[in-house]
Write a protein that holds these residues in place. Sequence first.
Motif, short mmCIF file in Angstrom:
data_model
loop_
_atom_site.label_atom_id
_atom_site.label_comp_id
_atom_site.label_asym_id
_atom_site.label_seq_id
_atom_site.Cartn_x
_atom_site.Cartn_y
_atom_site.Cartn_z
N GLY A 88 0.98 -1.22 0.16
CA GLY A 88 0.11 0.09 -0.05
C GLY A 88 0.98 1.18 -0.12
N ASN A 89 0.11 2.39 0.26
CA ASN A 89 0.84 3.77 0.08
C ASN A 89 1.98 3.93 1.13
OD1 ASN A 89 1.13 6.52 -1.09
ND2 ASN A 89 0.32 7.19 0.96
N PHE A 90 1.83 3.39 2.32
CA PHE A 90 2.84 3.61 3.32
C PHE A 90 4.02 2.58 3.52
CE2 PHE A 90 -1.12 5.78 4.55
CZ PHE A 90 -0.45 7.32 4.74
N GLY A 91 3.69 1.25 2.83
CA GLY A 91 4.73 0.62 2.55
C GLY A 91 5.68 1.11 1.40
N HIS A 138 2.46 -2.48 9.92
CA HIS A 138 1.59 -3.13 10.82
C HIS A 138 0.21 -2.77 9.87
CE1 HIS A 138 -0.27 -4.41 14.67
NE2 HIS A 138 -0.27 -5.34 13.75
N CYS A 139 -0.25 -1.48 10.34
CA CYS A 139 -1.59 -1.38 9.66
C CYS A 139 -1.22 -0.43 8.37
CB CYS A 139 -2.51 -0.75 10.68
SG CYS A 139 -4.10 0.12 9.89
N GLU A 140 -1.66 -0.59 7.27
CA GLU A 140 -1.59 -0.25 6.11
C GLU A 140 -2.67 0.54 5.90
OE1 GLU A 140 -0.73 1.73 3.17
OE2 GLU A 140 1.01 0.35 3.36
N THR A 141 -2.64 1.91 6.21
CA THR A 141 -3.87 2.85 6.36
C THR A 141 -4.53 3.04 5.02
OG1 THR A 141 -2.43 4.00 7.94
CG2 THR A 141 -4.66 4.97 7.48
N GLY A 144 -6.42 -0.40 4.73
CA GLY A 144 -7.26 -0.91 5.90
C GLY A 144 -6.89 -2.33 6.08
N VAL A 145 -5.68 -2.84 5.67
CA VAL A 145 -5.20 -4.26 5.92
C VAL A 145 -4.28 -4.12 7.16
CG1 VAL A 145 -3.37 -6.10 5.34
CG2 VAL A 145 -5.50 -5.01 3.55
N LEU A 146 -4.42 -5.17 8.12
CA LEU A 146 -3.44 -5.28 9.07
C LEU A 146 -2.42 -6.66 8.93
CD1 LEU A 146 -3.09 -4.27 12.14
CD2 LEU A 146 -4.13 -6.42 12.83
N THR A 296 -8.70 -0.74 13.11
CA THR A 296 -8.55 0.75 13.33
C THR A 296 -9.04 1.50 11.79
OG1 THR A 296 -6.46 0.94 12.31
CG2 THR A 296 -6.59 0.67 14.59
N VAL A 297 -9.29 0.92 10.74
CA VAL A 297 -9.87 1.66 9.75
C VAL A 297 -10.45 0.44 8.88
CG1 VAL A 297 -7.61 1.38 8.56
CG2 VAL A 297 -9.35 2.95 7.65
#
Length: 388
Positions: A88-91, A138-141, A144-146, A296-297
């Motif tokens: 995802g974007n934050f990875g 951990h959480c890919e905002t 929404g994947v943990l 969380t999301v």
Amino acid sequence: MFQEQVLLRIPGPTPLPPQVERAMNRPITGHRSGEFSRLFAETAERLKLVFQTQQDVLILAGSGTAGLEAAVCNVVSPGDKVLVLCGGNFGERFVKICKAYGANVLEVEASWGDPIDPELVAATLAEHPDVKAVFATHCETSTGVLHPIREIARRVQATAALLIVDAVSSLGAVDLPMDDWGLDIVVTGSQKALMLPPGLTFLALSERAWDVVANNRTPRFYFDLRAYKKQLQARTTPYTPAVSLLYGLDEVLKLIEAEGLPRIFDRHLLLQKMTRRAVQALELPLFTTDEAASPTVTSVGVCDFDVEKLRQALRTAFNLSVAGGQQHLKGQIFRIGHMGYCSPADVLQTIALLEVGLFQAGAPVALGRGVRAAQEVYLTHKEAVTHG
């Protein structure tokens, strides 16, 4: 109607508890005073509970991304081979930071919406035994994947590599026992589950990680974690801290200590289940499976109506903000944040308003169906807790 009645249901920043807002309005004190030193030392010590670690927790003024960059530049030297787990974007942000510091970056990828496969991590590390560090989210905002950090940690521990975890949108809401799982660096930020405004980032490092930091060749100044560790022993920071945010942090920690981590984790799971069942009852697609979903999301999958029209309708009618998609998912999905200062009542309100917004956006929706599904999850959960 009421311009200051803001309903913030994005994955950060998140709403602030009133007592935290009041604490941050205290008069500023000198950051080199004895009063501030006591507060700083006490809050740093109490943060160990949130990280579930015996290691020091460092407090830096900066965003979550500042913490991610600090983790990279204190571990990675130019030319080092690193592995970034990217779904995802934050990875992808970890990839960009590592490349900026001259790392030789390998990637293990998952499709957006899917979790990282720990076996693929193990296979990549076996093929590249010289990997110095593994960077995971951990959480890919954005999705929404943990991601399965515990299982990934087991594979990394069989190697010499460090495991560095972005827990910006999970720590304080999802179980992540740093010491028990053998995580080497954990990074989080203030504006998510920790119920503060943006502006603080927190890092905890294992003894193995500190050994690597001590021998790292990358120049650094503001982000030199050795300086923060040294000054923590003197009950202060090397540079000017965000004093008002630390007043708020003191109140946040009181709230966390009063509720207790097990109940906090349970509450976030309840919020997740209420939201997901409501979305399903409204016959909207979910972007992730139940097994991979973050507490969380919640990401609502590709829709056959105008997502941006829905978001605009919610803002205009109710001053309710939900997040849109990022990168190639922009305009295709929307995301509902339910972390930190968030209760079942907040979820019920959000779902009720979402139904109206969907109707106004032209989506076929049966009003009340989502709310009822969320109510049923809540009542079933409370009954289980009562008779458990």
